[in-house]
Write a protein that holds these residues in place. Structure first.
Motif, PDB file in Angstrom:
ATOM      1  N   GLU A   1       0.765  -1.141   0.092  1.00  0.00           N
ATOM      2  CA  GLU A   1      -0.284  -0.121   0.043  1.00  0.00           C
ATOM      3  C   GLU A   1       0.740   1.309  -0.002  1.00  0.00           C
ATOM      4  O   GLU A   1       0.728   2.216  -0.633  1.00  0.00           O
ATOM      5  CB  GLU A   1      -1.003   0.022   1.315  1.00  0.00           C
ATOM      6  CG  GLU A   1      -2.077  -0.910   1.195  1.00  0.00           C
ATOM      7  CD  GLU A   1      -2.855  -1.195   2.194  1.00  0.00           C
ATOM      8  OE1 GLU A   1      -2.601  -0.318   3.489  1.00  0.00           O
ATOM      9  OE2 GLU A   1      -3.716  -1.986   2.378  1.00  0.00           O
TER      10      GLU A   1
ATOM     11  N   HIS B   1       2.078   1.846  -3.342  1.00  0.00           N
ATOM     12  CA  HIS B   1       1.181   2.158  -4.465  1.00  0.00           C
ATOM     13  C   HIS B   1       1.060   3.887  -4.143  1.00  0.00           C
ATOM     14  O   HIS B   1       0.832   4.728  -4.979  1.00  0.00           O
ATOM     15  CB  HIS B   1      -0.149   1.436  -4.170  1.00  0.00           C
ATOM     16  CG  HIS B   1      -0.319   0.249  -4.954  1.00  0.00           C
ATOM     17  ND1 HIS B   1      -0.132   0.128  -6.388  1.00  0.00           N
ATOM     18  CD2 HIS B   1      -0.191  -0.955  -4.454  1.00  0.00           C
ATOM     19  CE1 HIS B   1      -0.354  -0.919  -6.683  1.00  0.00           C
ATOM     20  NE2 HIS B   1      -0.294  -1.884  -5.736  1.00  0.00           N
TER      21      HIS B   1
ATOM     22  N   ASN C   1       1.502   6.796  -6.620  1.00  0.00           N
ATOM     23  CA  ASN C   1       0.462   7.843  -6.834  1.00  0.00           C
ATOM     24  C   ASN C   1       0.955   9.401  -6.551  1.00  0.00           C
ATOM     25  O   ASN C   1       0.795  10.264  -7.617  1.00  0.00           O
ATOM     26  CB  ASN C   1      -0.541   7.768  -5.798  1.00  0.00           C
ATOM     27  CG  ASN C   1      -1.454   6.547  -6.193  1.00  0.00           C
ATOM     28  OD1 ASN C   1      -1.392   5.901  -7.377  1.00  0.00           O
ATOM     29  ND2 ASN C   1      -2.149   5.861  -5.415  1.00  0.00           N
TER      30      ASN C   1
END
Length: 351
Positions: A139, A142, A146
């Motif tokens: 996570e 990611h 982003n």
């Protein structure tokens, strides 16, 4: 502001943004790479060790043989040296205790089975902790991707925006003043010396406009001075011609009456009507004597003219006015002349 300074600011800002773009890219690539390396180095290794220990328990019956126990112990030692997550050390210590009970020769089969269940429970606990850590790191990766995408996309947009401004505005920033300068020079070529330029784009073009305006002003003053001199000279010549006792008239190259004094008007019976600038061909229709004077080529014999019932004789002199025409041909200067009209003088004489 000077053009050079504007270019330095524009491209300097663009260069800084590109540097920031590169720095952000390198930073997030490094962060993502380190996260992936830590995950591979720690969590996936732990899962490998627990799989090896679980395989020993799955593939062998109790009590474990010395070889199987040795394989389990080696994997357990590796796990003890690879503790990274909170709660993993306590589970590993409990696993060591369960393994000790599992390999204790004094323990009976029930105790060994209880130790095996406890070992499997601790293996499950260790695997759960590392799987959860992998999910969190995934996570985080990611999220980092982003953020990197957002920052890099924003930087790319700003870079594109600056490039777009430079592409759209810079050609006009240079070409528009040059176009106005060319138009101004065309106006000067047509002797419109009141033309003025005003540039606010840069100091260089402002100085150019000031130089152009100074030149136009000087040319206008010089043109006015020359025109004043020409008018003054023309006035003096007209006064001189008017005061002459001889009849004098001038015709330009377009066969238009350029000047005529009072004595010539009297001979031609023109009266006081304005005739300057009129075509001599048209005037000759009503005043045939004018045609005779203009077409007379025999200047040796006196010209006979009837005036007020009297016969008068005039000695006619004709002068062709030729002015120099300076023309540049390649590297040489050619001097040629062309006619701009004739002057006719009629002087009274005895027949």
């Amino acid at each position: 502001m000077k053009i050079k300074k504007k270019l330095l600011l524009g491209f300097g800002l663009l260069f800084i943004i590109v540097l920031i773009f590169g720095a952000i890219s390198v930073y997030y690539i490094k962060v993502i790479s380190e996260t992936a390396n830590v995950t591979l180095k720690n969590n996936y290794k732990t899962l490998t060790f627990t799989r090896e220990m679980r395989s020993v328990l799955d593939e062998n019956d109790l009590p474990l043989s010395s070889g199987s126990a040795n394989v389990f112990d080696q994997a357990l030692q590796k796990q003890e040296n690879n503790i990274t997550e909170p709660g993993e050390k306590a589970a590993t210590d409990s696993l060591r205790q369960a393994f000790t009970s599992l390999t204790d020769q004094a323990s009976d089969l029930n105790q060994k089975q209880q130790a095996e269940r406890n070992a499997r429970l601790q293996l499950k606990q260790i695997e759960g902790l590392n799987m959860h850590a992998i999910e969190l790191k995934n996570e985080y990766t990611h999220s980092t991707v982003n953020k990197a995408t957002l920052y890099l996309g924003s930087t790319a947009f700003i870079t594109f925006f600056i490039l777009f401004i430079l592409i759209v505005n810079f050609p006009g920033f240079i070409l528009n003043p040059l176009r106005e300068l060319a138009d101004g020079l065309d106006q000067i070529g047509e002797k419109n010396y009141d033309t003025r330029l005003k540039f606010n784009t840069s100091e260089e073009f402002t100085q150019l406009a000031e130089a152009f305006n100074t030149m136009a002003g000087n040319l206008g003053e010089r043109e006015n001075d020359n025109l004043t001199k020409v008018i003054a000279a023309e006035s003096r010549i007209k006064m001189l011609i008017e005061e002459m006792r001889d009849a004098v008239l001038g015709v330009n190259e377009k066969q238009e009456l350029l000047f005529i004094n009072h004595e010539a008007k009297k001979i031609l019976n023109l009266g006081e009507k304005p005739v300057i600038g009129q075509s001599v061909l048209e005037l000759s229709k009503d005043h045939p004597l004018l045609k005779v004077i203009l077409e007379n080529n025999d200047h040796e014999s006196p010209l006979k003219i009837n005036q007020d019932g009297k016969v008068l004789y005039f000695q006619q002199n004709s002068f062709e006015v030729v002015v120099p025409n300076l023309k540049t041909d390649l590297d040489s200067l050619q001097v040629a002349g062309y006619s701009v009209g004739t002057i006719q003088i009629l002087k009274k004489t005895k027949g």
